[in-house]
Design a protein around this motif. Structure first.
Motif, short mmCIF file in Angstrom:
data_model
loop_
_atom_site.label_atom_id
_atom_site.label_comp_id
_atom_site.label_asym_id
_atom_site.label_seq_id
_atom_site.Cartn_x
_atom_site.Cartn_y
_atom_site.Cartn_z
N ILE A 75 0.86 -1.18 0.00
CA ILE A 75 0.00 0.00 0.00
C ILE A 75 0.89 1.23 0.00
CG2 ILE A 75 -1.71 1.33 1.29
CD1 ILE A 75 -2.70 -1.35 2.44
N LEU A 76 0.63 2.14 -0.90
CA LEU A 76 1.45 3.34 -1.05
C LEU A 76 0.70 4.54 -0.49
CD1 LEU A 76 2.51 2.44 -4.65
CD2 LEU A 76 3.81 2.07 -2.56
N SER A 77 1.40 5.31 0.31
CA SER A 77 0.75 6.41 1.00
C SER A 77 1.68 7.61 1.07
CB SER A 77 0.32 5.97 2.41
OG SER A 77 -0.48 6.97 3.04
N THR A 78 1.18 8.67 1.64
CA THR A 78 2.02 9.81 1.98
C THR A 78 2.09 9.91 3.49
OG1 THR A 78 0.09 11.25 1.77
CG2 THR A 78 1.57 11.12 -0.11
N SER A 79 3.20 10.43 3.99
CA SER A 79 3.27 10.72 5.40
C SER A 79 2.94 12.19 5.66
CB SER A 79 4.63 10.35 5.99
OG SER A 79 5.68 10.84 5.20
N THR A 80 2.88 12.96 4.60
CA THR A 80 2.24 14.28 4.60
C THR A 80 1.95 14.67 3.16
OG1 THR A 80 3.61 15.00 6.48
CG2 THR A 80 2.35 16.67 5.36
N THR A 81 0.71 14.96 2.87
CA THR A 81 0.32 15.69 1.67
C THR A 81 -0.16 17.04 2.16
OG1 THR A 81 -0.30 13.74 0.39
CG2 THR A 81 -1.30 15.83 -0.25
N MET A 106 -3.37 2.41 -2.56
CA MET A 106 -2.88 3.69 -2.09
C MET A 106 -3.88 4.34 -1.14
SD MET A 106 -4.95 6.19 -3.53
CE MET A 106 -3.94 7.65 -3.45
N ASP A 107 -3.39 5.21 -0.31
CA ASP A 107 -4.20 6.17 0.41
C ASP A 107 -3.33 7.39 0.61
OD1 ASP A 107 -2.62 5.52 2.74
OD2 ASP A 107 -4.01 3.90 3.21
N LEU A 108 -3.79 8.36 1.37
CA LEU A 108 -2.94 9.52 1.59
C LEU A 108 -3.19 10.09 2.97
CD1 LEU A 108 -4.26 12.66 -0.33
CD2 LEU A 108 -5.56 10.56 -0.16
N MET A 109 -2.17 10.77 3.45
CA MET A 109 -2.21 11.37 4.77
C MET A 109 -2.06 12.88 4.60
SD MET A 109 0.36 10.58 7.95
CE MET A 109 0.31 8.81 7.59
N LEU A 110 -3.08 13.61 5.00
CA LEU A 110 -3.06 15.05 4.85
C LEU A 110 -2.49 15.71 6.10
CD1 LEU A 110 -6.59 15.64 3.28
CD2 LEU A 110 -4.40 15.41 2.10
N LEU A 169 -11.28 5.52 -8.59
CA LEU A 169 -11.37 4.13 -9.03
C LEU A 169 -12.55 3.44 -8.38
CD1 LEU A 169 -10.00 1.70 -10.51
CD2 LEU A 169 -8.69 1.34 -8.39
N ASP A 170 -13.36 2.76 -9.18
CA ASP A 170 -14.53 2.01 -8.71
C ASP A 170 -15.53 2.92 -7.98
OD1 ASP A 170 -13.48 -0.48 -9.60
OD2 ASP A 170 -12.22 -0.57 -7.81
N GLY A 171 -15.44 4.22 -8.23
CA GLY A 171 -16.37 5.15 -7.59
C GLY A 171 -16.13 5.37 -6.11
N VAL A 172 -14.97 4.94 -5.63
CA VAL A 172 -14.64 5.06 -4.20
C VAL A 172 -13.39 5.92 -4.06
CG1 VAL A 172 -13.96 3.83 -2.11
CG2 VAL A 172 -15.72 2.88 -3.61
N ALA A 173 -13.49 7.01 -3.35
CA ALA A 173 -12.36 7.92 -3.18
C ALA A 173 -11.26 7.27 -2.36
CB ALA A 173 -12.83 9.20 -2.50
N HIS A 348 -8.75 -0.32 -0.16
CA HIS A 348 -9.64 -0.03 -1.29
C HIS A 348 -10.67 -1.15 -1.46
CE1 HIS A 348 -10.95 1.69 -5.07
NE2 HIS A 348 -10.83 0.50 -5.64
N ALA A 349 -10.23 -2.40 -1.36
CA ALA A 349 -11.14 -3.52 -1.53
C ALA A 349 -12.24 -3.52 -0.47
CB ALA A 349 -10.37 -4.83 -1.48
N SER A 350 -11.88 -3.26 0.77
CA SER A 350 -12.89 -3.27 1.83
C SER A 350 -13.87 -2.12 1.67
CB SER A 350 -12.22 -3.21 3.21
OG SER A 350 -11.63 -1.96 3.46
#
Length: 363
Positions: A75-81, A106-110, A169-173, A348-350
């Motif tokens: 899983i690819l993420s940010t530690s700060t966006t 992926m996800d992201l960390m704001l 993707l798949d309508g899910v943010a 994402h799958a869940s």
């Protein structure tokens, strides 16, 4: 429980021999470390976003897309966006693109970041940081959740009938974590949307973060997302381990003493006593990490900072091999203590499955 790494991407001189990696070397080493993370069985790799020396990760989506092409399950993420100084339209489109390229891995960390000069570099006023965070995030959510957006706010030009592309993707943010070390308004924002809350507790004593995380959990329940213990929490951490505890202390001390983030401050002994940093044996690392849940409650994501303070790539990879050896024990310890009603970290799958279930119920 998800385990992973986060990097701040600092270019720091090795205090033991005076060598300094080039920016090119540091960026390429980051890719090597991410691939190693997947090799040893970690779940997540996250990179920060910085626009000032001595840091190099100014373009997280570029780096993460490159890693996505060379990995299969990480899983690819940010530690700060930087939600404050980035345009929400650009965040929406860049990270939706990454979502497609990574097939949802992926996800992201704001976050607001901690470098005051960055605000005027991008045309913003740093004194408005919290207001920028709230307004930009409200717009970002709409850009992902709504096909056509008309919007007007305080900090950017209005939008009329705008559609961000590509659509999620798949309508899910993408799932969002809100990184925070000091600001209750950010915890409130995360709780309102039912997002994750990441307390990067690598600097201050645990009591500070206990209050902040408990506040987030209470507000998460207030907004109807579940019980407080079901809130989605992530934590930071740091370690340097060797088979022998004193060897770890002796080897890491010069790096600690000269680190750009805490060097020339508290002693190594004081810092390890008061923060999550573990410098010692694998067993000491396991015991201290598992104890996090005693303070903060059962949580979903644990990320470690390893490649910093001038540590050469060879030593970082050795540290990751040692982490890989203790990882099964860490997983077993956390799984054994976690109550059945505490959810896993969202993927994402869940989230696609949950959205499909909701559609069926609503129908």
């Amino acid at each position: 429980m998800q385990f992973g790494l986060f990097t701040v991407g600092d270019v720091t001189t090795d205090p033991t021999n005076g060598t300094t990696p080039t920016e090119h070397e540091r960026i390429k080493n980051t890719i090597t470390i991410a691939k190693k993370a997947e090799e040893i069985g970690l779940d997540v790799f996250a990179t920060g976003e910085h626009h000032n020396p001595p840091f190099v990760p100014s373009s997280p989506t570029t780096t993460l897309a490159y890693i996505a092409a060379q990995t299969e399950r990480l899983i690819l993420s940010t530690s700060t966006t930087l939600i404050t100084t980035n345009d929400p339209v650009k965040i929406a489109e860049d990270y939706a693109t990454l979502q497609h390229l990574s097939d949802g891995r992926m996800d992201l960390m704001l976050g607001r970041g901690n470098t005051a000069p960055v605000y005027p570099w991008f045309g913003y006023d740093g004194s408005k940081a919290v207001e920028l965070t709230v307004e930009h995030y409200h717009l970002l959510r709409r850009l992902w959740d709504e096909e056509v957006v008309s919007w007007e706010g305080k900090f950017r030009t209005p939008l009329q009938g705008f559609t961000a592309t590509p659509r999620p993707l798949d309508g899910v943010a993408p799932f969002v974590w809100h990184a925070n070390i000091r600001t209750p308004e950010v915890a409130e924002l995360a709780a309102f949307y039912g997002d994750g809350f990441f307390a990067n507790n690598i600097f201050w004593p645990k009591e500070h973060y206990i209050r902040l995380i408990n506040f987030y959990r209470q507000r998460y329940a207030h907004y109807g997302h579940g019980e407080p213990e079901q809130a989605i929490v992530g934590l930071g951490g740091q370690f340097f381990i060797r088979k022998n505890s004193q060897d770890a202390v002796n080897e890491f001390r010069p790096y600690f003493d000269n680190a750009p983030v805490y060097g020339h401050g508290p002693s190594l002994e004081d810092f390890t006593a008061q923060t999550p940093l573990t410098v010692g044996s694998p067993q000491e690392f396991i015991e201290k990490t598992v104890a996090f849940a005693d303070y903060f409650g059962d949580y979903q994501r644990q990320l470690f900072l390893v490649d910093h303070a001038g540590l050469p790539l060879k030593i970082v990879l050795e540290q990751l091999d040692l982490l890989g050896e203790v990882l099964p024990t860490l997983r077993a310890e956390f799984d054994a203590r976690r109550p059945a009603n505490v959810p896993d970290a969202p993927t994402h799958a869940s989230r696609v499955a949950a959205a499909a279930t909701k559609e069926e119920v609503d129908a």
